[in-house]
Design an enzyme around this catalytic site. Structure first.
Site, PDB file in Angstrom:
ATOM      1  N   SER A  80     119.956  32.695 -40.615  1.00 18.17           N
ATOM      2  CA  SER A  80     120.393  33.221 -42.203  1.00 18.17           C
ATOM      3  C   SER A  80     119.196  33.404 -43.154  1.00 18.17           C
ATOM      4  CB  SER A  80     121.794  32.071 -42.404  1.00 18.17           C
ATOM      5  OG  SER A  80     121.493  31.066 -42.015  1.00 18.17           O
ATOM      6  N   THR A 182     121.226  29.297 -46.078  1.00 22.28           N
ATOM      7  CA  THR A 182     120.043  29.074 -46.630  1.00 22.28           C
ATOM      8  C   THR A 182     119.412  27.496 -46.001  1.00 22.28           C
ATOM      9  OG1 THR A 182     121.055  29.874 -48.275  1.00 22.28           O
ATOM     10  CG2 THR A 182     119.048  28.116 -48.888  1.00 22.28           C
ATOM     11  N   THR A 200     116.353  31.819 -47.934  1.00 21.92           N
ATOM     12  CA  THR A 200     117.290  32.227 -47.163  1.00 21.92           C
ATOM     13  C   THR A 200     117.342  34.151 -46.964  1.00 21.92           C
ATOM     14  OG1 THR A 200     119.314  32.587 -47.546  1.00 21.92           O
ATOM     15  CG2 THR A 200     118.545  32.873 -49.523  1.00 21.92           C
ATOM     16  N   ARG A 210     121.808  42.905 -53.886  1.00 20.97           N
ATOM     17  CA  ARG A 210     122.348  41.304 -54.420  1.00 20.97           C
ATOM     18  C   ARG A 210     121.924  40.387 -54.189  1.00 20.97           C
ATOM     19  NH1 ARG A 210     123.462  35.854 -52.200  1.00 20.97           N
ATOM     20  NH2 ARG A 210     125.330  34.622 -52.963  1.00 20.97           N
ATOM     21  N   VAL A 211     120.997  39.095 -55.037  1.00 21.24           N
ATOM     22  CA  VAL A 211     119.976  38.474 -54.949  1.00 21.24           C
ATOM     23  C   VAL A 211     120.770  36.869 -55.697  1.00 21.24           C
ATOM     24  CG1 VAL A 211     118.983  36.835 -56.138  1.00 21.24           C
ATOM     25  CG2 VAL A 211     118.290  39.900 -55.722  1.00 21.24           C
ATOM     26  N   GLY A 212     120.910  36.026 -54.309  1.00 19.34           N
ATOM     27  CA  GLY A 212     121.712  34.506 -54.838  1.00 19.34           C
ATOM     28  C   GLY A 212     120.818  33.714 -55.822  1.00 19.34           C
ATOM     29  N   ASP A 213     121.428  32.637 -55.886  1.00 22.42           N
ATOM     30  CA  ASP A 213     120.920  31.314 -55.892  1.00 22.42           C
ATOM     31  C   ASP A 213     119.104  31.072 -55.523  1.00 22.42           C
ATOM     32  OD1 ASP A 213     122.364  30.500 -54.141  1.00 22.42           O
ATOM     33  OD2 ASP A 213     122.122  27.839 -54.258  1.00 22.42           O
ATOM     34  N   THR A 233     123.164  24.612 -51.269  1.00 23.25           N
ATOM     35  CA  THR A 233     123.685  26.197 -50.327  1.00 23.25           C
ATOM     36  C   THR A 233     124.535  26.485 -50.320  1.00 23.25           C
ATOM     37  OG1 THR A 233     122.956  26.407 -47.917  1.00 23.25           O
ATOM     38  CG2 THR A 233     123.785  24.176 -48.683  1.00 23.25           C
ATOM     39  N   GLY A 234     124.989  27.947 -50.035  1.00 24.25           N
ATOM     40  CA  GLY A 234     126.435  27.817 -50.278  1.00 24.25           C
ATOM     41  C   GLY A 234     126.658  29.095 -51.034  1.00 24.25           C
ATOM     42  N   HIS A 235     127.202  29.045 -51.633  1.00 25.30           N
ATOM     43  CA  HIS A 235     128.308  30.856 -52.971  1.00 25.30           C
ATOM     44  C   HIS A 235     126.762  30.708 -53.761  1.00 25.30           C
ATOM     45  CE1 HIS A 235     131.614  32.652 -53.817  1.00 25.30           C
ATOM     46  NE2 HIS A 235     130.827  33.522 -54.629  1.00 25.30           N
ATOM     47  N   GLY A 236     126.295  31.290 -53.823  1.00 23.94           N
ATOM     48  CA  GLY A 236     124.975  30.676 -54.645  1.00 23.94           C
ATOM     49  C   GLY A 236     125.265  31.798 -56.297  1.00 23.94           C
TER      50      GLY A 236
HETATM   51  C1  SD4 Z   1     122.841  33.018 -51.463  1.00 20.45           C
HETATM   52  N1  SD4 Z   1     122.663  30.552 -51.510  1.00 20.45           N
HETATM   53  O1  SD4 Z   1     122.286  33.425 -50.975  1.00 20.45           O
HETATM   54  C2  SD4 Z   1     122.563  31.854 -50.446  1.00 20.45           C
HETATM   55  C3  SD4 Z   1     123.444  32.031 -49.366  1.00 20.45           C
HETATM   56  C4  SD4 Z   1     123.573  30.166 -48.731  1.00 20.45           C
HETATM   57  O2  SD4 Z   1     125.031  28.777 -47.607  1.00 20.45           O
HETATM   58  O3  SD4 Z   1     123.180  29.568 -48.709  1.00 20.45           O
HETATM   59  N2  SD4 Z   1     124.878  30.375 -47.717  1.00 20.45           N
HETATM   60  O4  SD4 Z   1     124.217  32.761 -52.284  1.00 20.45           O
END
Ligand code: SD4
Length: 325
Positions: A80, A182, A200, A210-213, A233-236
């Site tokens: 990841s 991440t 990440t 798509r770009v996350g956080d 980390t997680g749902h960006g």
């Molecule tokens: C994202 N935060 O692209 C990242 C992915 C991630 O655990 O951290 N997932 O949204």
């Protein structure tokens, strides 16, 4: 209720200016240690060791963070981050990263293809350009000019998984709670200098583009040298919505402990879900934070998030507290 208590704890949302408020505090005393690193997920154990080696060899906090994250980016088995990261729904691996130092210097790359080490490219953006963020082809072009090698980042295991996913053809990007996504790393040296980085391949099988956080300063990472640092980390999408890492550092500027500031940010995310009437059953988000005194803390939306901590005396993996089972 949750939102109200969060607002109260932030002192009526006085989010600005962070540094101005903190300057009136006592200057941070070295906390008795020789340095400290905090990194998301299990792979943080090895990254912390790498960071520690760099610090002991005379590197800055930023150097150490770069080395720690590089270790993870270059490992094809970490699926990841960097080389071996999971691709988007078109089978293309696109990487995001950002970096921030004690003084507030920042650099970021988004949606970059073919370069395994986006954190180092983000550092080069910070140090060698007048800009703070490069995206897509421009980021890759800059990286090539800087001498970073062009590689195929799609390893066979990721390609196989992507093909299986295509067969199911649900086309629903997922946050892979179990696959330890991440890498976010924050640290402090013996002189109290903070820095952080985040890298990440983003949400597995995301839409192309798509770009996350993770490459967004304030969302996936924030460092204020006078106050503290946070990474996510997680749902960006949810971390961006709530300007998560900045929110945590802001909480610390108002006197919250790192743990309580992370908890307040998670509560704010939960509240945003509730207000919008959205389903959050597949969502995970975790924050880790450190303040200028070297105190650490973390909090997650749900069970399952862990993070690694290393200082002169210990190296451990800690299960974060969480809001929901
Ligand atoms: C994202 N935060 O692209 C990242 C992915 C991630 O655990 O951290 N997932 O949204």
């Amino acid at each position: 209720m949750i939102r109200r208590s969060f607002l109260k704890s932030l002192g009526a949302l006085s989010l600005f200016p962070l540094s101005g408020q903190a300057k009136s505090r006592k200057s941070p005393t070295p906390y008795g240690g020789q340095g400290l690193f905090l990194t998301t997920w299990r792979f943080g154990l090895e990254s912390n060791e790498e960071a520690w080696k760099s610090l002991k060899a005379g590197g800055s906090t930023l150097d150490a963070i770069e080395q720690g994250i590089l270790r993870c980016e270059l490992d094809p088995h970490e699926r990841s981050v960097g080389l071996g990261g999971r691709p988007d729904r078109d089978g293309i691996v696109t990487l995001d990263a950002c970096i921030m130092d004690h003084e507030g210097n920042i650099g970021s790359v988004c949606g970059m293809e073919g370069i395994a080490t986006p954190l180092s490219v983000a550092r080069a953006v910070m140090e060698k350009t007048p800009h703070v963020m490069l995206v897509g082809d421009g980021a890759q072009q800059f990286a090539l000019e800087q001498g970073f090698p062009l590689e195929n980042l799609l390893v066979p295991d990721s390609e196989r998984e992507w093909k299986q996913w295509l067969e199911k053809s649900e086309y629903q990007p997922v946050i892979n709670i179990e696959n330890h996504d991440t890498i976010g790393m924050i640290g402090i040296d013996a002189k109290g200098k903070l820095a952080g980085g985040c890298s990440t391949s983003g949400m597995a099988f995301k839409m192309h583009g798509r770009v996350g956080d993770s490459p967004i300063i304030g969302a996936g990472l924030y460092v204020d040298g006078a106050i503290g640092a946070c990474t996510a980390t997680g749902h960006g999408e949810e971390v961006i919505r709530t300007v998560g890492s900045f929110r945590v550092v802001s909480g610390m500027s108002q006197g919250l402990s790192p743990r309580d500031a992370c908890k307040a940010a998670i509560e704010a995310i939960a509240d945003f879900f509730k207000r919008r009437g959205k389903d959050w059953s597949n969502t995970q988000i975790g924050f880790i934070a450190i303040n200028a005194q070297g105190e650490t803390g973390a909090f997650a939306l749900r069970k399952g998030f862990n993070y690694a901590v290393k200082d002169a005396n210990s190296a451990e993996l800690i299960d974060a507290e969480f809001l929901l089972d």
